[in-house]
Design a protein around this motif. Structure first.
Motif, short mmCIF file in Angstrom:
data_model
loop_
_atom_site.label_atom_id
_atom_site.label_comp_id
_atom_site.label_asym_id
_atom_site.label_seq_id
_atom_site.Cartn_x
_atom_site.Cartn_y
_atom_site.Cartn_z
N VAL A 191 0.73 -1.02 -0.04
CA VAL A 191 -0.09 0.27 -0.12
C VAL A 191 0.90 1.27 -0.02
O VAL A 191 0.57 2.17 -0.72
CB VAL A 191 -0.99 -0.20 0.86
CG1 VAL A 191 -1.57 1.38 1.26
CG2 VAL A 191 -1.99 -0.96 0.96
N ARG A 192 1.93 1.16 0.90
CA ARG A 192 2.72 2.44 0.95
C ARG A 192 3.57 2.55 -0.55
O ARG A 192 3.77 3.66 -0.90
CB ARG A 192 3.67 2.05 1.94
CG ARG A 192 3.21 2.58 3.45
CD ARG A 192 4.38 2.80 4.54
NE ARG A 192 4.96 1.31 4.76
CZ ARG A 192 4.55 0.54 5.76
NH1 ARG A 192 3.53 0.95 6.40
NH2 ARG A 192 5.06 -0.33 5.87
N VAL A 193 3.85 1.58 -1.04
CA VAL A 193 4.80 1.63 -2.42
C VAL A 193 3.84 2.35 -3.38
O VAL A 193 4.17 3.26 -4.21
CB VAL A 193 5.28 0.47 -2.60
CG1 VAL A 193 5.72 0.34 -4.34
CG2 VAL A 193 6.24 -0.21 -1.96
N LEU A 194 2.62 1.73 -3.34
CA LEU A 194 1.64 2.10 -4.41
C LEU A 194 1.21 3.66 -4.36
O LEU A 194 1.47 4.59 -5.07
CB LEU A 194 0.29 1.45 -4.37
CG LEU A 194 -0.87 2.23 -5.26
CD1 LEU A 194 -0.44 2.04 -6.68
CD2 LEU A 194 -2.15 1.36 -4.96
N LEU A 195 1.05 4.31 -2.92
CA LEU A 195 0.62 5.62 -2.47
C LEU A 195 1.99 6.48 -2.76
O LEU A 195 1.73 7.56 -3.49
CB LEU A 195 0.16 5.78 -1.21
CG LEU A 195 -1.01 4.93 -0.84
CD1 LEU A 195 -1.30 5.00 0.71
CD2 LEU A 195 -2.21 5.69 -1.48
N ILE A 196 3.10 6.22 -2.43
CA ILE A 196 4.25 6.85 -2.44
C ILE A 196 4.49 7.02 -3.89
O ILE A 196 4.84 8.09 -4.55
CB ILE A 196 5.48 6.57 -1.70
CG1 ILE A 196 4.83 6.72 -0.05
CG2 ILE A 196 6.63 7.43 -1.99
CD1 ILE A 196 6.04 5.95 0.63
N GLY A 197 4.42 5.85 -4.83
CA GLY A 197 4.61 5.81 -5.96
C GLY A 197 3.77 6.82 -7.07
O GLY A 197 4.20 7.69 -7.82
N PHE A 198 2.68 6.80 -6.58
CA PHE A 198 1.34 7.72 -7.18
C PHE A 198 1.64 9.31 -6.78
O PHE A 198 1.72 10.01 -7.98
CB PHE A 198 0.11 7.29 -6.70
CG PHE A 198 -0.87 8.19 -7.25
CD1 PHE A 198 -1.56 7.97 -8.55
CD2 PHE A 198 -1.59 9.33 -6.52
CE1 PHE A 198 -2.69 8.92 -8.88
CE2 PHE A 198 -2.49 9.98 -6.89
CZ PHE A 198 -2.95 9.75 -8.23
N LEU A 199 2.07 9.46 -5.52
CA LEU A 199 2.57 10.94 -5.42
C LEU A 199 3.54 11.23 -6.15
O LEU A 199 3.84 12.59 -6.75
CB LEU A 199 2.86 10.99 -3.86
CG LEU A 199 1.52 10.90 -2.99
CD1 LEU A 199 1.88 10.96 -1.57
CD2 LEU A 199 0.51 12.18 -3.26
N GLY A 200 4.54 10.41 -6.20
CA GLY A 200 5.89 10.68 -7.12
C GLY A 200 5.53 10.97 -8.59
O GLY A 200 6.17 12.04 -9.09
N LEU A 201 4.69 10.08 -9.16
CA LEU A 201 4.23 10.52 -10.45
C LEU A 201 3.59 11.89 -10.68
O LEU A 201 3.79 12.42 -11.57
CB LEU A 201 3.21 9.26 -10.89
CG LEU A 201 4.03 7.91 -11.07
CD1 LEU A 201 2.92 6.72 -11.48
CD2 LEU A 201 5.13 7.81 -12.24
N GLN A 202 2.44 12.02 -9.83
CA GLN A 202 1.77 13.38 -9.85
C GLN A 202 2.76 14.53 -9.71
O GLN A 202 2.66 15.48 -10.51
CB GLN A 202 0.85 13.38 -8.65
CG GLN A 202 -0.27 12.25 -8.91
CD GLN A 202 -0.99 12.47 -10.12
OE1 GLN A 202 -1.49 13.70 -10.61
NE2 GLN A 202 -1.21 11.50 -10.76
N LEU A 203 3.81 14.39 -8.54
CA LEU A 203 4.55 15.58 -8.61
C LEU A 203 5.59 15.73 -9.57
O LEU A 203 5.90 16.91 -9.90
CB LEU A 203 5.43 15.16 -7.14
CG LEU A 203 4.63 15.60 -5.88
CD1 LEU A 203 5.48 15.11 -4.87
CD2 LEU A 203 4.02 16.78 -5.66
N ALA A 204 6.14 14.52 -10.22
CA ALA A 204 7.33 14.46 -11.31
C ALA A 204 6.40 15.21 -12.75
O ALA A 204 6.85 16.08 -13.19
CB ALA A 204 7.48 13.48 -11.74
N GLY A 205 5.15 14.77 -12.85
CA GLY A 205 4.62 15.60 -13.91
C GLY A 205 4.08 16.99 -13.75
O GLY A 205 4.52 17.88 -14.64
N ALA A 206 3.85 17.09 -12.34
CA ALA A 206 3.48 18.84 -12.34
C ALA A 206 4.65 19.72 -12.47
O ALA A 206 4.72 20.64 -12.96
CB ALA A 206 2.69 18.99 -10.88
N ALA A 207 5.82 19.29 -11.60
CA ALA A 207 7.22 19.69 -11.90
C ALA A 207 7.55 19.94 -13.15
O ALA A 207 8.14 21.16 -13.63
CB ALA A 207 8.21 19.11 -10.94
#
Length: 334
Positions: A191-207
């Motif tokens: 669960v943590r891997v999925l959540l942190i990975g999703f946040l990383g994808l969102q932040l990387a795209g926005a940045a």
């Protein structure tokens, strides 16, 4: 070890846990499938007398017997007739599909490792809950941006239901695989891997989109998928780490290989489909003008900079589309 014990030969399972142990009181010790060995291993990839452990004035050594598969230790492979000297630390041996560990009485024991046991339910759950709250906020904000106000409630319900169902299915599948291979589900880990990975994808795209807009460098936004693939490869690595925690180096190599494979295929498909390696035909991510750092370009210079594009467009216009080739040929015949 008890008095008279000069060594211990352990048979390990795939997780490194001791499944069988042979107490050594005298040399030599023979290992193989035959019943006259000191340690008998039921492994079709092991010879009748695979190897022996003996000692002389120079020290303790492993002598590989008449075997096709040999003995592996670390990144080295020893064939029949070769000798492996036992060093000052416990020796891990891969024999066929079996894993062994040779420990001598003079070997120093590794220090005791603390158990990673949570101090309570809340101590174990709060990282996942915190990451879940941030992910929920990101999903709500994205839905609010992409939806008309009249349809927001309906879209919000569909988004929450779909995200929850997809997340549970994804983490449950990984937890089932972890349970099969390690006898522990590691559900919260996945669960943590999925959540942190999703946040990383969102932040990387926005940045990437914000930097491309602010600096007027569209290539940053154009190749943002490369960073997304890197984060996805890291997610894959940590998911599989819950299944195979002892093979970090191999898993890292697989993750890096998957990253380069996905990136290479995307670059190739983009070039084949749009004659460019990037993912976007133009930068379509607009932010408030106050965030723009690049120097403004007046209209005259902007139009002047578009002049080289005319030649490129003319050359493309002269190339017939593959789908129109038949019609153009038929028109010429008429």
């Amino acid at each position: 070890m008890s008095a008279g014990t000069i060594g211990l030969l352990e048979v390990l399972d795939r997780d490194g846990h001791v499944r069988q142990a042979l107490r050594i009181t005298a040399w030599p010790v023979r290992v193989g499938r035959a019943l006259d060995n000191d340690l008998v291993l039921d492994d079709a990839h092991i010879a009748a007398h695979h190897f022996s452990v003996d000692a002389d004035d120079a020290g303790t050594f492993v002598q590989v017997s008449d075997t096709v598969n040999g003995v592996r230790t670390g990144h080295r492979h020893f064939n029949a007739g070769e000798r492996l000297v036992v060093g000052s630390e416990a020796l891990r041996l891969d024999v066929g599909d079996s894993h062994l560990c040779l420990r001598l009485a003079e070997h120093a024991l590794a220090p005791e490792l603390p158990l990673r046991t949570p101090r309570g339910v809340w101590h174990n759950l709060w990282p996942s809950l915190a990451a879940g709250g941030v992910v929920l906020a990101a999903l709500l904000f994205g839905t609010w941006l992409d939806t008309d106000p009249d349809d927001f409630v309906r879209s919000l319900g569909g988004m929450l239901t779909g995200a929850l169902a997809a997340g549970l299915a994804w983490c449950s599948a990984w937890a089932l695989l972890s349970k099969i291979f390690t006898r522990r589900s590691h559900f919260l880990w996945h669960v943590r891997v999925l959540l942190i990975g999703f946040l990383g994808l969102q932040l990387a795209g926005a940045a990437a989109h914000l930097l491309g807009f602010a600096l007027s460098w569209p290539w940053i936004s154009d190749f943002a998928f490369v960073l997304s693939y890197a984060i996805a490869a890291a997610m894959l690595y940590f998911h599989v780490l819950g299944l195979e925690p002892r093979r970090r180096t191999r898993l890292q190599g697989i993750a890096v290989g998957m990253f380069f494979l996905a990136t290479g295929l995307s670059l190739w498909f983009n070039h084949e489909g749009r004659d460019q390696f990037g993912d976007e035909l133009y930068m379509n991510h607009l932010f408030p003008p106050a965030l723009r750092l690049a120097r403004a370009v007046d209209t005259a210079n902007f139009v002047k900079g578009l002049a080289p594009l005319q030649q490129v467009l003319d050359e493309k216009a002269k190339k017939p589309d593959s789908g129109d080739g038949g019609s153009a040929a038929a028109a010429d015949e008429d």
